[in-house]
Design an enzyme around this catalytic site. Structure first.
Site, PDB file in Angstrom:
ATOM      1  N   GLU A 180      -1.361  -2.294   2.528  1.00 20.33           N
ATOM      2  CA  GLU A 180      -2.263  -2.906   1.546  1.00 20.33           C
ATOM      3  C   GLU A 180      -1.494  -3.525   0.377  1.00 20.33           C
ATOM      4  OE1 GLU A 180      -5.499  -0.231   0.315  1.00 20.33           O
ATOM      5  OE2 GLU A 180      -5.497  -1.268  -1.609  1.00 20.33           O
TER       6      GLU A 180
ATOM      7  N   HIS B 268       6.034   2.295  -1.536  1.00 17.49           N
ATOM      8  CA  HIS B 268       5.480   3.468  -2.225  1.00 17.49           C
ATOM      9  C   HIS B 268       5.326   4.619  -1.246  1.00 17.49           C
ATOM     10  CE1 HIS B 268       2.125   0.928  -0.851  1.00 17.49           C
ATOM     11  NE2 HIS B 268       1.472   2.044  -0.608  1.00 17.49           N
TER      12      HIS B 268
ATOM     13  N   ASP C  84      -3.351   7.596  -7.291  1.00 15.42           N
ATOM     14  CA  ASP C  84      -3.981   6.572  -6.456  1.00 15.42           C
ATOM     15  C   ASP C  84      -5.408   6.378  -6.970  1.00 15.42           C
ATOM     16  OD1 ASP C  84      -3.495   5.512  -3.212  1.00 15.42           O
ATOM     17  OD2 ASP C  84      -5.457   5.324  -4.152  1.00 15.42           O
ATOM     18  N   ILE C  85      -5.799   5.130  -7.135  1.00 16.65           N
ATOM     19  CA  ILE C  85      -7.109   4.802  -7.717  1.00 16.65           C
ATOM     20  C   ILE C  85      -8.250   5.139  -6.748  1.00 16.65           C
ATOM     21  CG2 ILE C  85      -7.350   2.374  -6.987  1.00 16.65           C
ATOM     22  CD1 ILE C  85      -7.820   3.579 -10.571  1.00 16.65           C
TER      23      ILE C  85
ATOM     24  N   HIS D   9       2.983   8.016  -0.596  1.00 19.77           N
ATOM     25  CA  HIS D   9       1.780   8.774  -0.943  1.00 19.77           C
ATOM     26  C   HIS D   9       2.139  10.261  -0.967  1.00 19.77           C
ATOM     27  CE1 HIS D   9      -1.355   5.571  -0.124  1.00 19.77           C
ATOM     28  NE2 HIS D   9      -0.375   5.072   0.599  1.00 19.77           N
TER      29      HIS D   9
HETATM   30  P1  AMP Z   1      -1.032   1.218   1.403  1.00 15.12           P
HETATM   31  O1  AMP Z   1      -0.327  -0.054   0.949  1.00 15.12           O
HETATM   32  O2  AMP Z   1      -1.757   1.027   2.700  1.00 15.12           O
HETATM   33  O3  AMP Z   1      -0.117   2.409   1.411  1.00 15.12           O
HETATM   34  O4  AMP Z   1      -2.174   1.526   0.334  1.00 15.12           O
HETATM   35  C1  AMP Z   1      -2.030   1.215  -1.026  1.00 15.12           C
HETATM   36  C2  AMP Z   1      -2.643   2.288  -1.877  1.00 15.12           C
HETATM   37  O5  AMP Z   1      -2.583   1.816  -3.220  1.00 15.12           O
HETATM   38  C3  AMP Z   1      -4.120   2.607  -1.574  1.00 15.12           C
HETATM   39  O6  AMP Z   1      -4.265   4.006  -1.341  1.00 15.12           O
HETATM   40  C4  AMP Z   1      -4.846   2.151  -2.839  1.00 15.12           C
HETATM   41  O7  AMP Z   1      -5.947   2.982  -3.174  1.00 15.12           O
HETATM   42  C5  AMP Z   1      -3.763   2.221  -3.893  1.00 15.12           C
HETATM   43  N1  AMP Z   1      -3.950   1.294  -5.010  1.00 15.12           N
HETATM   44  C6  AMP Z   1      -4.206  -0.041  -4.935  1.00 15.12           C
HETATM   45  N2  AMP Z   1      -4.323  -0.555  -6.172  1.00 15.12           N
HETATM   46  C7  AMP Z   1      -4.145   0.470  -7.037  1.00 15.12           C
HETATM   47  C8  AMP Z   1      -4.155   0.579  -8.452  1.00 15.12           C
HETATM   48  N3  AMP Z   1      -4.372  -0.475  -9.254  1.00 15.12           N
HETATM   49  N4  AMP Z   1      -3.939   1.806  -9.018  1.00 15.12           N
HETATM   50  C9  AMP Z   1      -3.714   2.877  -8.232  1.00 15.12           C
HETATM   51  N5  AMP Z   1      -3.686   2.835  -6.893  1.00 15.12           N
HETATM   52  C10 AMP Z   1      -3.905   1.652  -6.290  1.00 15.12           C
END
Ligand code: AMP
Length: 130
Positions: A87, A92, A28-29, A94
């Site tokens: 988001e 996905h 995760d970024i 975590h």
């Molecule tokens: P959620 O959809 O609420 O589970 O959150 C999406 C997750 O994706 C967040 O923790 C972000 O930090 C992560 N994220 C978004 N864009 C990227 C990326 N380009 N590379 C890695 N992680 C990402």
């Protein structure tokens, strides 16, 4: 195409930790813990529980293999699991190394890790992935 599909296709860089025929895992970024990984099905589906049974089982078994690798690479009590998906509209999971329940708190300030640190963590997890 979602941002995760672009990552899987190699159009956007990621700190990859593992891949199989149907799934992809990367750091995760904006990590809430060192070794915070996202496990993602290659097939673009918005909602985790919209995946058919076979793809969902496959993703969970893949996540298990990734979690075992994270546990070996990052000191922690165990790997916590969270599904949010508000988001990024691409299913996905975590995978978060935890010491206690408070380590799974998406409101806490994100870790600031350098690119070299991210590469090092990803490399260690990748080395343990089987
Ligand atoms: P959620 O959809 O609420 O589970 O959150 C999406 C997750 O994706 C967040 O923790 C972000 O930090 C992560 N994220 C978004 N864009 C990227 C990326 N380009 N590379 C890695 N992680 C990402």
């Amino acid at each position: 195409m979602t941002i995760f599909s672009k990552i899987i296709a190699g159009e956007i860089p990621s700190y990859k930790v593992a891949e199989d025929g149907s799934n992809y895992a990367f750091l995760d970024i904006n990590p809430i813990a060192k070794g915070h990984v996202l496990a993602v099905p290659k097939m673009e589906t918005d909602y985790l529980f919209a995946l058919d049974d076979e793809r969902l089982s496959d993703l969970i078994l893949f996540s298990k293999r990734v979690a075992v690798a994270i546990e070996k690479a990052v000191p922690c009590k165990r790997i916590g699991v969270a599904v949010v998906g508000l988001e990024v509209p691409h299913a996905h999971i975590h995978l978060i190394p935890v010491h206690d329940i408070y380590d799974i708190d998406f409101n806490r300030p994100k870790l600031k890790l350098t690119s070299d640190e991210m590469k090092e963590i990803a490399g260690k997890i990748a080395d343990f992935f089987v």
